[in-house]
Design a protein around this motif. Structure first.
Motif, PDB file in Angstrom:
ATOM      1  N   ARG A  44       0.970  -0.623   0.122  1.00 55.25           N
ATOM      2  CA  ARG A  44      -0.068  -0.270   0.397  1.00 55.25           C
ATOM      3  C   ARG A  44       0.528   1.010   0.153  1.00 55.25           C
ATOM      4  NH1 ARG A  44      -5.149   0.020   3.746  1.00 55.25           N
ATOM      5  NH2 ARG A  44      -5.767  -2.101   2.851  1.00 55.25           N
ATOM      6  N   GLU A  45       0.930   2.567  -0.640  1.00 53.55           N
ATOM      7  CA  GLU A  45       1.427   3.655  -1.259  1.00 53.55           C
ATOM      8  C   GLU A  45       0.205   4.355  -0.714  1.00 53.55           C
ATOM      9  OE1 GLU A  45       2.836   3.717  -4.973  1.00 53.55           O
ATOM     10  OE2 GLU A  45       1.492   3.521  -5.670  1.00 53.55           O
ATOM     11  N   SER A  46       1.154   5.716  -0.336  1.00 54.96           N
ATOM     12  CA  SER A  46       0.475   7.183  -0.053  1.00 54.96           C
ATOM     13  C   SER A  46       0.672   7.723  -0.957  1.00 54.96           C
ATOM     14  CB  SER A  46       1.619   8.128   0.957  1.00 54.96           C
ATOM     15  OG  SER A  46       0.527   9.013   0.700  1.00 54.96           O
ATOM     16  N   VAL A  47      -1.033   8.398  -1.295  1.00 54.91           N
ATOM     17  CA  VAL A  47      -0.846   8.749  -2.656  1.00 54.91           C
ATOM     18  C   VAL A  47      -1.195  10.579  -2.444  1.00 54.91           C
ATOM     19  CG1 VAL A  47      -3.170   9.371  -4.970  1.00 54.91           C
ATOM     20  CG2 VAL A  47      -2.324   7.013  -3.452  1.00 54.91           C
ATOM     21  N   ALA A  48      -1.676  11.159  -1.914  1.00 50.93           N
ATOM     22  CA  ALA A  48      -1.886  12.258  -1.308  1.00 50.93           C
ATOM     23  C   ALA A  48      -2.746  12.477  -0.043  1.00 50.93           C
ATOM     24  CB  ALA A  48      -2.465  13.158  -1.776  1.00 50.93           C
ATOM     25  N   VAL A  49      -2.045  13.663   0.965  1.00 54.05           N
ATOM     26  CA  VAL A  49      -2.393  13.447   2.634  1.00 54.05           C
ATOM     27  C   VAL A  49      -2.517  15.496   2.007  1.00 54.05           C
ATOM     28  CG1 VAL A  49      -1.522  13.809   4.985  1.00 54.05           C
ATOM     29  CG2 VAL A  49      -0.850  11.807   3.014  1.00 54.05           C
ATOM     30  N   ILE A  50      -3.687  15.747   3.478  1.00 57.83           N
ATOM     31  CA  ILE A  50      -3.831  16.958   4.338  1.00 57.83           C
ATOM     32  C   ILE A  50      -3.584  16.543   5.343  1.00 57.83           C
ATOM     33  CG2 ILE A  50      -6.473  16.762   3.306  1.00 57.83           C
ATOM     34  CD1 ILE A  50      -6.231  19.349   2.224  1.00 57.83           C
ATOM     35  N   THR A  51      -2.607  18.021   5.532  1.00 54.34           N
ATOM     36  CA  THR A  51      -3.176  18.146   6.938  1.00 54.34           C
ATOM     37  C   THR A  51      -4.021  18.573   7.480  1.00 54.34           C
ATOM     38  OG1 THR A  51      -1.397  19.576   6.738  1.00 54.34           O
ATOM     39  CG2 THR A  51      -0.551  18.173   7.045  1.00 54.34           C
ATOM     40  N   PRO A  52      -3.836  19.208   9.291  1.00 49.59           N
ATOM     41  CA  PRO A  52      -4.986  19.673   9.430  1.00 49.59           C
ATOM     42  C   PRO A  52      -4.906  20.921   9.420  1.00 49.59           C
ATOM     43  CG  PRO A  52      -4.213  18.655  11.209  1.00 49.59           C
ATOM     44  CD  PRO A  52      -3.111  17.788   9.801  1.00 49.59           C
ATOM     45  N   GLY A  53      -3.549  21.371   9.329  1.00 47.37           N
ATOM     46  CA  GLY A  53      -2.998  23.161   8.521  1.00 47.37           C
ATOM     47  C   GLY A  53      -3.964  23.095   7.028  1.00 47.37           C
ATOM     48  N   GLY A  54      -4.292  22.127   6.194  1.00 46.09           N
ATOM     49  CA  GLY A  54      -4.287  22.636   4.587  1.00 46.09           C
ATOM     50  C   GLY A  54      -3.554  22.122   4.114  1.00 46.09           C
ATOM     51  N   ARG A  55      -2.264  21.503   4.019  1.00 49.67           N
ATOM     52  CA  ARG A  55      -0.377  21.736   3.568  1.00 49.67           C
ATOM     53  C   ARG A  55      -0.687  20.007   3.123  1.00 49.67           C
ATOM     54  NH1 ARG A  55       3.987  19.093   4.686  1.00 49.67           N
ATOM     55  NH2 ARG A  55       3.652  18.845   6.794  1.00 49.67           N
ATOM     56  N   ALA A  59       2.245  11.811  -3.510  1.00 45.24           N
ATOM     57  CA  ALA A  59       3.318  10.842  -4.315  1.00 45.24           C
ATOM     58  C   ALA A  59       3.600  11.785  -5.954  1.00 45.24           C
ATOM     59  CB  ALA A  59       2.726   9.388  -4.544  1.00 45.24           C
ATOM     60  N   ASP A  60       5.553  11.246  -5.627  1.00 46.05           N
ATOM     61  CA  ASP A  60       5.929  11.898  -7.040  1.00 46.05           C
ATOM     62  C   ASP A  60       4.867  11.817  -8.646  1.00 46.05           C
ATOM     63  OD1 ASP A  60       8.437  11.988  -6.288  1.00 46.05           O
ATOM     64  OD2 ASP A  60       7.471  13.088  -5.709  1.00 46.05           O
ATOM     65  N   SER A  61       4.371  10.227  -8.199  1.00 42.82           N
ATOM     66  CA  SER A  61       3.585   9.547  -9.888  1.00 42.82           C
ATOM     67  C   SER A  61       2.102  10.655  -9.859  1.00 42.82           C
ATOM     68  CB  SER A  61       3.543   8.345  -9.427  1.00 42.82           C
ATOM     69  OG  SER A  61       2.845   7.842  -7.428  1.00 42.82           O
ATOM     70  N   VAL A  62       1.528  10.867  -8.909  1.00 40.45           N
ATOM     71  CA  VAL A  62       0.399  11.613  -9.331  1.00 40.45           C
ATOM     72  C   VAL A  62       0.241  13.058  -9.340  1.00 40.45           C
ATOM     73  CG1 VAL A  62      -0.308   9.304  -7.681  1.00 40.45           C
ATOM     74  CG2 VAL A  62      -0.457  12.098  -7.379  1.00 40.45           C
ATOM     75  N   GLU A  63       1.654  13.805  -8.784  1.00 48.33           N
ATOM     76  CA  GLU A  63       1.142  15.326  -8.988  1.00 48.33           C
ATOM     77  C   GLU A  63       1.360  16.229 -10.025  1.00 48.33           C
ATOM     78  OE1 GLU A  63       3.782  17.127  -5.906  1.00 48.33           O
ATOM     79  OE2 GLU A  63       2.560  18.272  -6.912  1.00 48.33           O
ATOM     80  N   ILE A  68      -6.552  17.079  -3.845  1.00 48.78           N
ATOM     81  CA  ILE A  68      -6.760  16.488  -2.560  1.00 48.78           C
ATOM     82  C   ILE A  68      -7.698  17.381  -1.832  1.00 48.78           C
ATOM     83  CG2 ILE A  68      -5.231  16.994  -1.404  1.00 48.78           C
ATOM     84  CD1 ILE A  68      -5.770  14.134   0.928  1.00 48.78           C
ATOM     85  N   SER A  69      -8.886  17.369  -1.106  1.00 50.34           N
ATOM     86  CA  SER A  69      -9.553  18.588  -0.005  1.00 50.34           C
ATOM     87  C   SER A  69      -9.959  18.228   0.631  1.00 50.34           C
ATOM     88  CB  SER A  69      -9.851  19.488  -1.796  1.00 50.34           C
ATOM     89  OG  SER A  69     -11.332  18.790  -2.312  1.00 50.34           O
ATOM     90  N   ARG A  70     -10.245  19.050   1.299  1.00 53.27           N
ATOM     91  CA  ARG A  70     -10.925  18.594   2.640  1.00 53.27           C
ATOM     92  C   ARG A  70     -12.229  18.652   2.496  1.00 53.27           C
ATOM     93  NH1 ARG A  70      -7.240  17.209   7.526  1.00 53.27           N
ATOM     94  NH2 ARG A  70      -9.008  16.982   8.428  1.00 53.27           N
ATOM     95  N   LEU A  79     -10.581  13.341  -3.574  1.00 49.83           N
ATOM     96  CA  LEU A  79      -9.718  13.311  -4.079  1.00 49.83           C
ATOM     97  C   LEU A  79      -9.846  13.816  -5.287  1.00 49.83           C
ATOM     98  CD1 LEU A  79      -6.055  12.681  -4.203  1.00 49.83           C
ATOM     99  CD2 LEU A  79      -6.753  10.330  -4.817  1.00 49.83           C
ATOM    100  N   GLU A  80      -9.089  14.200  -6.391  1.00 48.74           N
ATOM    101  CA  GLU A  80      -9.982  14.575  -7.447  1.00 48.74           C
ATOM    102  C   GLU A  80      -8.752  14.454  -8.463  1.00 48.74           C
ATOM    103  OE1 GLU A  80     -12.257  15.956  -9.118  1.00 48.74           O
ATOM    104  OE2 GLU A  80     -11.878  15.591 -10.738  1.00 48.74           O
ATOM    105  N   MET A  81      -8.396  13.216  -9.714  1.00 43.36           N
ATOM    106  CA  MET A  81      -7.974  12.825 -10.646  1.00 43.36           C
ATOM    107  C   MET A  81      -8.200  12.964 -12.046  1.00 43.36           C
ATOM    108  SD  MET A  81      -7.789   8.464  -8.463  1.00 43.36           S
ATOM    109  CE  MET A  81      -9.339   8.609  -8.681  1.00 43.36           C
ATOM    110  N   ASP A  82      -7.504  13.274 -12.569  1.00 43.69           N
ATOM    111  CA  ASP A  82      -7.342  13.963 -13.846  1.00 43.69           C
ATOM    112  C   ASP A  82      -6.552  13.451 -14.467  1.00 43.69           C
ATOM    113  OD1 ASP A  82      -7.867  17.057 -12.861  1.00 43.69           O
ATOM    114  OD2 ASP A  82      -9.571  15.657 -12.935  1.00 43.69           O
ATOM    115  N   SER A  83      -6.042  13.857 -15.811  1.00 41.82           N
ATOM    116  CA  SER A  83      -5.156  12.936 -16.946  1.00 41.82           C
ATOM    117  C   SER A  83      -5.107  10.870 -16.299  1.00 41.82           C
ATOM    118  CB  SER A  83      -4.121  13.663 -16.519  1.00 41.82           C
ATOM    119  OG  SER A  83      -4.640  14.795 -16.606  1.00 41.82           O
ATOM    120  N   LEU A  84      -5.615  10.345 -15.831  1.00 43.11           N
ATOM    121  CA  LEU A  84      -5.856   9.043 -15.437  1.00 43.11           C
ATOM    122  C   LEU A  84      -4.752   7.829 -16.321  1.00 43.11           C
ATOM    123  CD1 LEU A  84      -9.143   9.296 -13.292  1.00 43.11           C
ATOM    124  CD2 LEU A  84      -6.817   8.432 -12.789  1.00 43.11           C
ATOM    125  N   LYS A  85      -3.974   7.268 -15.974  1.00 47.00           N
ATOM    126  CA  LYS A  85      -3.661   6.851 -16.952  1.00 47.00           C
ATOM    127  C   LYS A  85      -2.924   5.104 -16.083  1.00 47.00           C
ATOM    128  CE  LYS A  85      -0.065   9.846 -17.059  1.00 47.00           C
ATOM    129  NZ  LYS A  85       2.220  10.172 -16.018  1.00 47.00           N
TER     130      LYS A  85
END
Length: 117
Positions: A44-55, A59-63, A68-70, A79-85
């Protein structure tokens, strides 16, 4: 804490999908939230994270392709995913962090994303 995901499915390469994950229970805007993904026989690999402060961290592969938003009022992460591969094909899991850390503490059930070539 319960996490309910939605929005996965089948899409052609170059298309878009939006995943949602609604959290309930002992979760608040002070928890980090995010998404991991996992394929058959892979870690399992991390894709995107959003901290409580909004940071936001990606992952490099999806940058540049995923966003990501909350919505803190709804305790929901997106998680809005565009230009999917095709290589984005995986089961996507949302998580709520342990306190404010980005270390996953609770997981959703997973939602399948399949990108056809």
């Amino acid at each position: 804490v319960q996490l309910v995901e939605s929005g996965g499915g089948l899409v052609q390469a170059g298309g878009s999908l939006r995943l949602s994950c609604a959290a309930s229970g002992s979760v608040s805007r002070f928890n980090a939230m995010g998404w991991y993904r996992q394929g058959l026989g892979t870690k399992r690999e991390s894709v995107a994270v959003i901290t409580p402060g909004g940071r936001k961290q990606y992952a490099d592969s999806v940058e540049g392709r995923f966003t990501i938003s909350r919505d803190n009022a709804k305790n929901t992460v997106y998680l809005e995913m565009d230009s999917l591969k095709p290589e984005d094909t995986d089961v996507y899991y949302c998580f709520v962090g342990v306190g404010s850390s980005t270390r996953p503490g609770y997981w959703g059930q997973g939602t399948q994303v399949t990108v056809s070539s």
